[in-house]
Design an enzyme around this catalytic site. Structure first.
Site, PDB file in Angstrom:
ATOM      1  N   GLY A 132       0.636  -1.296   0.167  1.00 28.12           N
ATOM      2  CA  GLY A 132      -0.200  -0.017  -0.449  1.00 28.12           C
ATOM      3  C   GLY A 132       0.613   1.132   0.082  1.00 28.12           C
ATOM      4  O   GLY A 132       1.715   1.511   0.730  1.00 28.12           O
ATOM      5  N   GLU A 147     -16.986  17.208   5.148  1.00 32.37           N
ATOM      6  CA  GLU A 147     -15.814  17.992   4.246  1.00 32.37           C
ATOM      7  C   GLU A 147     -16.959  18.077   2.479  1.00 32.37           C
ATOM      8  O   GLU A 147     -17.036  18.805   1.690  1.00 32.37           O
ATOM      9  CB  GLU A 147     -14.991  16.785   3.780  1.00 32.37           C
ATOM     10  CG  GLU A 147     -14.127  17.992   5.132  1.00 32.37           C
ATOM     11  CD  GLU A 147     -12.729  17.088   5.465  1.00 32.37           C
ATOM     12  OE1 GLU A 147     -12.209  16.170   4.564  1.00 32.37           O
ATOM     13  OE2 GLU A 147     -12.153  18.738   5.711  1.00 32.37           O
ATOM     14  N   ALA A 177      -5.105  10.109   8.772  1.00 31.99           N
ATOM     15  CA  ALA A 177      -3.852   9.849   8.034  1.00 31.99           C
ATOM     16  C   ALA A 177      -3.261  10.926   8.400  1.00 31.99           C
ATOM     17  O   ALA A 177      -2.000   9.923   9.519  1.00 31.99           O
ATOM     18  CB  ALA A 177      -4.588  11.136   6.384  1.00 31.99           C
ATOM     19  N   GLN A 178      -3.270  11.661   9.982  1.00 32.89           N
ATOM     20  CA  GLN A 178      -2.668  11.868  10.718  1.00 32.89           C
ATOM     21  C   GLN A 178      -1.941  10.280  11.383  1.00 32.89           C
ATOM     22  O   GLN A 178      -1.220  10.761  11.875  1.00 32.89           O
ATOM     23  CB  GLN A 178      -3.302  12.720  12.486  1.00 32.89           C
ATOM     24  CG  GLN A 178      -2.425  13.529  12.862  1.00 32.89           C
ATOM     25  CD  GLN A 178      -3.304  14.176  13.581  1.00 32.89           C
ATOM     26  OE1 GLN A 178      -3.016  14.948  15.090  1.00 32.89           O
ATOM     27  NE2 GLN A 178      -4.704  14.447  14.062  1.00 32.89           N
TER      28      GLN A 178
END
Ligand code: FAD
Ligand code: NAD
Length: 398
Positions: A10, A169, A313-314
């Site tokens: 990935g 979002e 993601a953080q």
């Protein structure tokens, strides 16, 4: 001595950061291979923008060979089918790879919670091509409306399932774009219906109530209608059925009710909860000294509230740093680090120059939050490829 084979599965946030750190820290002391189904890396966290049509999909992806030094790492474009843990092998669509150390960073898939019809009738793939599909479909529906004699209202109705950060979002971007779409396709604005349907008693459950109110008021002022406390129980060809018995007709349904880890995890026999493996503190899979699981495939409990950390993601990037360091330690005999997330905050865009967020103990609204969101997007590029990548591919924060 034979060099160990390190295989990374990935090329998302977790995989790419692991790859850059390993190539720097280990260099030619190991054979490092990165496998990904595309020859590009994309920033999932930007995908609500191309899905709504406010950013070109090309801005969200970059060729892997433009970021990684392929003299130091081998890239294999292929799809992972299964991990054969006992044989220390990865089965790909077009071959097999043997590993001494494996890093699994295959990301996530849509969670449907068993609601029927999602895969057949809703858009649920947050990938570059998934985003393209949503944008093209909405534009096609707008074009079709004026060409059809019946002028069916549902052609101009968009339902977003789930008022989590992804749903909010996306609707933020789309609600900003609707006036432009209406002008382009000669459609009166009042004909377009945008719904956000949320099962929980509030949008953005668990987030700061003042910021939630700000976001909802702003989105409502752009014509978004919220249906809160309203679980969707079925998706059909013509729309959605709600648990309260209501039905809403719509030609576009965008699914954003959360994620589960890659299906490869369960297919490969790992013990998992919704496709996520509860990893050891050093990020290895329980019972596997040679397999690290990072990003959305990993489950980590926040002991303070006894609930899993959200897949972000953080956290994927932070896991990648520790994972790379721990692989180096395994190779060199050092001690392994324990992973502790350092949550810097959460910032969500609302389209245009609007956003909301909490950074440290500070609440941010409007343009200051929007500035911060763009800086966060640019920070990732900086961590991945340094200032050059930010200059080449970054966002203008103003
Ligand atoms: P990913 O980044 O998803 O990467 C997985 C990679 O594996 C991809 O390249 C994929 O193509 C590849 N892959 C998958 N299956 C296979 C296979 N079988 N074979 C080969 N390759 C495969 N998080 C934040 O922290 N901040 C945000 O602002 C934020 N915004 C978001 C906005 C949106 C619209 C969405 C959908 C998510 C957002 N998230 C955000 C969550 C964040 O994107 C994920 O948590 C993050 O991408 C997880 O990183 P990862 O490395 O685990 O997986
Ligand atoms: P989520 O789990 O955060 O939100 C999904 C929402 O869907 C929940 O509010 C849930 O109650 C609702 N829901 C579930 N089933 C439903 C049903 N049948 N009908 C109606 N509503 C239903 O998932 P997400 O928004 O997809 O986000 C996934 C991950 O990505 C999260 O960890 C999130 O924090 C992260 N993310 C972060 C950002 C950001 O930081 N800006 C942006 C997007 C995503």
């Amino acid at each position: 001595m034979k060099k160990p084979n390190i295989v990374i599965l990935g090329a998302g946030y977790g995989g790419m950061i692991t790859a850059t750190r390993l190539t720097k820290q280990i260099g030619h002391d190991a054979n490092i291979t990165l496998v990904n189904k595309h020859d590009y890396h994309y920033q999932t966290t930007w995908l609500h923008e191309p899905a709504a049509g406010t950013l070109s999909p090309e801005r969200t992806r970059m060729p892997i060979n433009s970021v990684l030094d392929l003299n130091k790492i081998k890239f294999v474009k292929d799809e992972v089918q299964e991990i054969k843990r006992e044989e220390k092998k990865v089965v790909l669509s077009n071959g097999e790879l043997e590993y001494d150390y494996l890093v699994v960073g295959l990301g996530s898939e849509a969670e449907t919670f068993g609601v029927p019809g999602v895969h057949e009738h809703a858009f649920s793939k947050w990938t570059v091509n998934g985003a393209r599909e949503v944008k093209e479909h909405i534009e096609y529906m707008f074009a079709k409306y004026n060409n059809s004699p019946e002028k069916k209202d549902e052609l101009l109705t968009v339902i977003v399932a789930g008022a989590g950060f992804t749903g909010i979002e996306f609707i933020g971007e789309l609600s900003e774009r609707v006036p432009e779409l209406c002008a382009h396709y000669d459609i009166p604005r009042e004909k377009v219906k945008l719904y956000v349907i949320e099962a929980a008693p509030t949008a953005l459950p668990g987030f700061d109530p003042e910021l939630v109110e700000y976001a909802m008021n702003l989105l409502e002022s752009r014509g978004v209608e919220f249906k809160i406390n309203c679980p969707i129980k079925e998706v059909t060809e013509t729309g959605v059925s709600l648990a309260n018995g209501d039905e809403i007709k719509a030609s576009t349904i965008v699914w954003a009710t959360g994620v589960r880890g890659s299906s490869i995890i369960e297919k490969s026999g790992f013990e998992a909860m919704r496709g996520r493996v509860k990893v050891e503190p050093d990020l290895r899979a329980p019972g596997h000294e040679d397999i690290f699981i990072i990003g959305d495939c990993a489950l980590l409990i926040n002991e303070e509230i006894n609930r899993p950390y959200p897949p972000t993601a953080q956290i994927a990037m932070q896991m990648a740093e520790v994972c790379a360091s721990n692989i180096k330690s395994l190779m060199t005999g050092g001690s392994l680090k324990t992973f502790t997330p350092d949550i810097k905050g959460t910032v969500a865009s609302l389209g245009g120059k609007e956003a909301i967020g909490v950074v440290g103990s500070r609440k941010l609204f409007g343009t200051s939050a929007n500035f911060m969101k763009k800086m966060i997007d640019n920070r990732y590029l900086f961590l991945l490829g340094g200032p050059g990548l930010v200059l080449k591919r970054g966002k203008n924060p103003m």
